[in-house]
Write an enzyme that holds these catalytic residues in place. Structure first.
Site, mmCIF file in Angstrom:
data_model
loop_
_atom_site.group_PDB
_atom_site.id
_atom_site.type_symbol
_atom_site.label_atom_id
_atom_site.label_comp_id
_atom_site.label_asym_id
_atom_site.label_seq_id
_atom_site.Cartn_x
_atom_site.Cartn_y
_atom_site.Cartn_z
ATOM 1 N N GLU A 2 -4.090 4.393 3.763
ATOM 2 C CA GLU A 2 -3.269 3.555 2.893
ATOM 3 C C GLU A 2 -4.090 3.106 1.694
ATOM 4 O O GLU A 2 -5.252 2.744 1.846
ATOM 5 C CB GLU A 2 -2.768 2.317 3.641
ATOM 6 C CG GLU A 2 -1.947 2.628 4.885
ATOM 7 C CD GLU A 2 -1.526 1.366 5.609
ATOM 8 O OE1 GLU A 2 -0.807 0.558 5.001
ATOM 9 O OE2 GLU A 2 -1.936 1.192 6.768
ATOM 10 N N THR A 59 0.830 -1.211 0.000
ATOM 11 C CA THR A 59 0.000 0.000 0.000
ATOM 12 C C THR A 59 0.862 1.258 0.000
ATOM 13 O O THR A 59 1.996 1.251 0.473
ATOM 14 C CB THR A 59 -0.919 0.040 1.238
ATOM 15 O OG1 THR A 59 -0.111 0.005 2.424
ATOM 16 C CG2 THR A 59 -1.894 -1.124 1.233
#
Length: 317
Positions: free
Chosen positions: A260, A212
């Site tokens: 994220e 991420t």
């Protein structure tokens, strides 16, 4: 589009213009009505359309510590305004001294002496000057003296968001805080966006097979409620379908709240140090702590599958 920071940046030979004033955080559909009317009137008269806004938010100066969550950076607001046809944006540094200007002084110093306003376009509840003492009626009264007209636009658009409440920045902030990004999108006319620089996190996503981009967001950013969302991650102008996580990562007993984004079906992305944008399309679920890593991975795969479907259904960003 020209961008000015402070009255001294306005060109000395600036002529007449159509002006609208406000924080315009989010540039939502109600704001778009007012700005759109100012642009249309400017085109009719053959003069530029100018938006006057403030930095920091006036509430932070008048009531320190009360700065509202921001829906858009000034750069983003300028981009949106340019898309509506605005010719110039004036960002006025909002200081204690500036906050003490009387309504009459504000009109003379900003609208008359610097912007040479021909028309001022506002919503019906517009307030200005020290202690917000000035209103539309007073603005119109001074217009008779200083040769400008005032047009008042009803910005109270309504939809399903918030149970039919009038569109406002306050409503969008509440919807975002509740995780109702679909409702926020209805009011804004586009997905809510969070921006930031990608920084190194714990890198657990990479270890789990779902790397991420961990955003370092700007102060006062309006961040959606903790949970998992579908949306887009945009880096260097490329918008990529994404599964987005907001929260403290309870699976690993995290304490720091993060944003994220996992770029779906993308391999080998290196986004560290880049400024990126995350647009929120739909809420998928709340944060959970699973009984095993295997259960977490199974759910993450399902989240990515659903996020991919929702983005495909919605079409391009």
């Amino acid at each position: 589009m020209q961008r000015w920071r402070g009255l001294e940046d306005i060109p000395e030979d600036w002529g007449r213009s159509v002006v609208t004033i406000g924080s315009y955080d989010g540039v939502h559909r109600g704001h778009q009505l007012i700005i759109g009317r100012a642009v249309a009137r400017a085109r009719e008269l053959g003069v530029p359309a100018v938006v006057v806004t403030f930095d920091p938010h006036p509430s932070e100066v008048v009531r320190p510590g009360s700065h509202p969550p921001l829906l858009a950076t000034h750069q983003r607001r300028a981009e949106l305004m340019a898309g509506l046809g605005v010719d110039a944006v004036l960002i006025l540094p909002f200081t204690v001294e500036f906050s003490r200007l009387t309504p009459a002084d504000f009109v003379v110093k900003v609208l008359v002496d610097k912007l040479h306003a021909r028309v001022v376009v506002e919503g019906p509840n517009f307030r200005f000057g020290h202690k917000a003492a000035g209103n539309v009626a007073f603005l119109r009264e001074l217009g008779a003296t200083y040769d400008y007209e005032v047009q008042v636009i009803d910005l109270y658009e309504r939809g399903e968001a918030g149970g039919g409440e009038p569109f406002s920045s306050t409503l969008v902030r509440r919807l975002v805080a509740e995780g109702d990004v679909a409702g926020a999108m209805e009011v804004l006319g586009r997905p809510h966006r969070v921006e930031g620089v990608v920084v190194r996190g714990a890198q657990r996503g990479r270890e789990l097979g779902f790397p991420t981009a961990n955003l370092e967001t700007l102060p006062h950013t309006a961040i959606p409620a903790d949970g998992v969302y579908a949306g887009w991650l945009t880096a260097q102008g490329e918008a990529m379908p994404a599964a987005i996580s907001v929260g403290t990562n309870p699976q690993f007993d995290g304490t720091e709240r993060t944003v994220e984004a996992y770029a779906i079906d993308r391999v080998g992305l290196d986004l560290y140090g880049l400024h990126v944008e995350v647009d929120f399309l739909a809420y998928l679920r709340g944060q959970e702590k699973f009984h095993s890593i295997e259960a977490l991975l199974e759910r993450m795969a399902a989240d990515v599958k659903r996020a991919r479907e929702l983005v495909e259904e919605h079409g391009s960003r």
